[in-house]
Design an enzyme around this catalytic site. Structure first.
Site, PDB file in Angstrom:
ATOM      1  N   TRP A 449      89.532  28.556   3.424  1.00  0.00           N
ATOM      2  CA  TRP A 449      90.141  27.907   2.242  1.00  0.00           C
ATOM      3  C   TRP A 449      89.771  26.740   2.372  1.00  0.00           C
ATOM      4  O   TRP A 449      89.463  25.988   0.968  1.00  0.00           O
ATOM      5  CB  TRP A 449      91.373  28.301   2.343  1.00  0.00           C
ATOM      6  CG  TRP A 449      91.925  29.917   2.052  1.00  0.00           C
ATOM      7  CD1 TRP A 449      91.315  30.637   0.867  1.00  0.00           C
ATOM      8  CD2 TRP A 449      91.120  30.888   2.952  1.00  0.00           C
ATOM      9  NE1 TRP A 449      91.720  31.960   1.387  1.00  0.00           N
ATOM     10  CE2 TRP A 449      92.026  31.502   2.308  1.00  0.00           C
ATOM     11  CE3 TRP A 449      91.485  30.671   4.172  1.00  0.00           C
ATOM     12  CZ2 TRP A 449      92.729  32.952   3.370  1.00  0.00           C
ATOM     13  CZ3 TRP A 449      92.167  31.980   5.265  1.00  0.00           C
ATOM     14  CH2 TRP A 449      92.207  33.469   4.411  1.00  0.00           C
ATOM     15  N   ASP A 450      88.643  25.727   2.886  1.00  0.00           N
ATOM     16  CA  ASP A 450      88.775  24.889   3.176  1.00  0.00           C
ATOM     17  C   ASP A 450      90.223  23.981   3.650  1.00  0.00           C
ATOM     18  O   ASP A 450      90.518  22.680   2.952  1.00  0.00           O
ATOM     19  CB  ASP A 450      88.139  23.867   1.739  1.00  0.00           C
ATOM     20  CG  ASP A 450      87.571  22.911   2.721  1.00  0.00           C
ATOM     21  OD1 ASP A 450      87.446  22.197   3.633  1.00  0.00           O
ATOM     22  OD2 ASP A 450      87.082  21.726   0.916  1.00  0.00           O
TER      23      ASP A 450
END
Length: 775
Positions: A449-450
């Site tokens: 998801w960063d």
């Protein structure tokens, strides 16, 4: 108006119902359309029909949204305006059929007008999300205990952003005036992922040291802002130009229990030096007195950070955050370009002797055997988790705390190694002398998801309830979680639970069955969204947002990316970001600002990725070396407004003793932004996304400038009430700082203003505020 509104609501409502959403809009649209047709034909029944529909809307809105002001406005305000017009038209409709008009309709119109006026007034009144129920007192600074200098980006290597100063206080902050303005001569030229001024100046004695987005350093007189010297490193990068902070080292002072201290005495020249990280991956030492490079550091004052890294394409590796000064070491990580490919430049963290520039140690997350330069013909491990944000240092424990990112690319992890997964999105504690890992605490497993750690860890000793303290580390995250860890052991102080999370089905990907949730600390802005949480400036864009939401998969904060369109909330900006936190040790309050922006994304098979895709900020990212690229889009309405209900950014106070939220308030107005980028020019305090650092003072004040409107604000740190604000010439993403002038004894509040992220307005301002001189 009724016919067009009804058509829009009926068609959109039919599609929303088809998607499994609310059935309110379809019949409301039909009734509105029908009433419009009847009114067009001068039938009083049209007004009565809309009146009945409006009553239904009044009943439905609080059932759908609760008694929350902004959600109710988006559902009812347009209908209220239509109801006012219909009520005013009703007597004429009656006369058209030969029936006497009566005055009741005008009385009803007056009542509706009053309600709309009250609503309009409430647009401009701030609304606390959580109000303080206990007001903390202020402890004055003891004589002689006043802060003397601001020596680090976070004021201290613990990152507390707290100043033991109280000359400017709650009683006189309203008198703050602009004392001086300086210009760096270096205006950031682009928005988005381009040049941005995010600097917090350093103050040493009677001099301020400022760095610009392009890496120029300016020394300013602390009382006048007059330039003393300027240094241009002549650095360049195709994107992500910024300098958040400088390092400072004084070889003549007994600064700390030194990590790897050199025994030889420093020369007179450059005994005090500024350490400048550049956008093209150099580390430069400058003499604080002259701005000239220190000849004894590296090669004529410069260390090339690309050594040992292998191929570094322009823009793929650079310095954007402050270097850490840990005793006689200067420690740097680096920003690595996200999402272009696997095998990007290494995420290595390196420590150099602050006087000679000699490499003392290296921590390579992919190869523990490499502790300095790689062997001849080799490089540090490429594509490993990096440390792009600021680090923290505990001199007594001789430990450095690294907030890591994830291995590239962000949204596909099927090619990552076991070591990538071990160290990604984690707090890694290393021995300051050797760089050897002492412990690791992971905040996101196999990050897709960063959700890299964006903020400097706060090192703070919290009360243990037994008269003593616990050595804590507080880490804020993009996913809105706050982890409270024992910084000696790496074990949670506040309970953390491993909870099952949704699993994806992208071919070649693997998924962590659980993720850590910090259940012992407040979560901020990361609630799982539902259709009723959708919002818009009007009922029309709210309907479109509901349609958008129902067309996506959303299963909470860890919704995995897939081949279908999914919603990640918070998105990759956060949540919390690089500004980190500030703390007031007299109250044990920690102050956290956040943004609430969702991210709509989906994976794209390799063959379908458009040629030339880069997606530095948003859009298609290629993720070369994996089977998939990815699309990233902000979750915004057609008008460019976040689709979920306000606030979109807040400031919160958390009592680290009780670990409870004390207060939470929306921060920022739509004065300098608005739908479709049009400035509303109205100070409506809806709470906008924040980006920057805050600063607390012992006088009970909290200063913040990282809003989308152009203001520096002061809050009462006990309650969150805004008690002062000053208009800035352009927006700011910088952290305020403060100091007492050693010459005049005057306290200044200083902030850099180069432009808010969403605004095209740019500048090169450094502004200082002070109380007026006593007559």
């Amino acid at each position: 108006m009724l016919v067009l509104s009804g058509l829009f609501l009926a068609i959109g409502g039919a599609y929303l119902a088809y998607l499994g959403g609310s059935w309110f809009y379809l019949p409301m649209g039909i009734a509105t359309f029908a009433s419009g047709v009847l009114v067009w034909r001068s039938k009083p029944a049209g007004a009565l029909l809309f009146g009945a529909a409006f009553i239904v809307a009044l009943i439905w809105a609080p059932i759908d949204a609760g008694w929350n002001f902004w959600p109710l406005v988006s559902r009812l305000f347009v209908f209220g305006v239509l109801a006012l017009l219909v009520a005013l038209a009703y007597p004429g409709l009656r006369r058209a059929t030969g029936v006497p008009a009566g005055k009741a309709a005008f009385a009803l119109a007056g009542l509706i007008a009053i309600c709309l006026a009250i609503t309009g007034v409430n647009f401009f009144l701030p609304k606390s999300v959580i109000e303080a129920d206990v007001v903390a007192g202020v402890i004055p600074v003891a004589p002689g205990a006043e802060q003397k200098n601001w020596l680090h980006w976070g004021n201290t290597t613990a990152g507390n952003r707290f100043a033991a100063l109280d000359q400017i206080n709650k009683g006189n902050v309203s008198q703050l005036k602009l004392a001086w303005t300086a210009h760096t001569g270096d205006i950031p030229q682009s928005t988005g992922s381009g040049a941005e001024d995010q600097n917090t100046p350093l103050q040493v004695g009677d001099t301020l040291y400022v760095c610009t987005a392009y890496g120029k350093v300016v020394a300013l007189d602390a009382d006048t802002g007059a330039q003393r010297w300027k240094y241009d490193p002549k650095g360049s990068a195709p994107n992500w130009q910024r300098c958040r902070g400088l390092g400072y080292h004084d070889a003549s002072a007994a600064q700390s229990l030194s990590a790897n201290a050199a025994s030889d005495a420093a020369p007179a020249a450059c005994s005090k030096r500024i350490l400048l990280p550049t956008i093209d991956a150099r580390l430069i030492a400058l003499d604080t007195a002259t701005g000239e490079p220190c000849a004894d550091f590296g090669e004529r004052g410069i260390v090339d950070l690309k050594v040992g890294m292998g191929e570094v394409k322009p823009g793929y590796y650079q310095q954007t955050s402050t270097p850490l000064i840990a005793g006689d070491l200067v420690v740097v990580g680096g920003r690595v370009a996200d999402n272009f490919s696997t095998g990007e430049p290494p995420g290595v963290v390196r420590a150099f002797n602050v006087r000679s520039g000699e490499l003392v140690w290296a921590w390579d997350p992919g190869n523990a055997a490499i502790t300095k330069l790689p062997p001849q013909g080799q490089t540090y491990t490429r594509g490993t988790p990096n440390v792009w944000s600021a680090m923290s240092y505990d001199a007594q424990l001789d430990t450095i705390y690294l907030p890591t990112g994830n291995a590239t690319p962000d949204f596909f992890g099927g090619t990552r190694t076991a070591l990538d997964d071990k160290y990604s999105s984690s707090i890694v504690a290393v021995n300051a002398k050797t760089g050897q890992v002492r412990w690791t605490f992971q905040t996101t497993h196999h990050d897709l998801w960063d959700f890299d750690l964006p903020a400097q860890p706060l090192l703070y000793d919290i009360p243990d309830g037994k008269g003593g303290t616990l050595p804590a580390l507080a880490q804020v995250t993009k996913q809105g979680e706050i982890f409270l860890i024992n910084r000696v052991t790496g074990q949670p102080i506040a309970p953390v639970e491993e909870r099952p999370v949704p699993q994806g089905n992208v071919p070649g990907e693997r998924y962590s069955p659980t993720q850590p949730f910090s259940v012992g600390m407040p979560s901020i802005g990361n609630a799982t969204l539902h259709e009723s949480d959708m919002w818009g400036g009007t009922v029309f864009d709210q309907l479109l947002c509901r349609i958008e939401f129902k067309g996506m998969r959303h299963e909470g904060v860890y919704t995995p990316p897939g081949l279908d369109r999914s919603l990640q909330f918070p998105g990759s900006l956060g949540g919390m970001n690089w500004g980190s936190v500030s703390v007031d040790p007299t109250t044990n309050y920690m102050f956290v600002n956040d943004m609430r922006l969702g991210l709509a994304n989906y994976m794209i098979p390799r063959a379908a990725i458009p040629k030339g895709a880069s997606g530095i900020e948003m859009g298609v990212v290629p993720q070369e070396g994996t089977p998939f690229g990815a699309m990233r889009e902000r979750f915004l309405s057609k008008a460019g407004i976040p689709c979920q209900k306000p606030p979109f950014g807040t400031m919160s106070a958390i009592d680290l003793k009780t670990r409870k939220l004390v207060w939470q308030v929306p921060v920022g107005t739509v004065q300098d932004t608005g739908p479709m980028g049009i400035r509303m020019k109205m100070p409506i305090p809806i709470g906008m996304p924040t980006l920057g650092a805050s600063m607390s003072t012992q006088s009970g004040l909290l200063f913040f400038a990282g809003t989308q409107d152009f203001y520096l604000r002061a809050f009462d740190s006990a309650t969150g009430k805004e008690i002062w604000k000053q208009r800035l010439p352009v927006g700011s993403q910088s952290g305020p700082m403060t100091y007492i002038s050693p010459k005049t004894g005057k306290q200044y509040i200083v902030v850099s203003a180069g432009g808010a992220r969403q605004s095209p307005d740019r500048g090169d301002y450094v502004l200082a505020y002070a109380l007026p001189d006593k007559k």
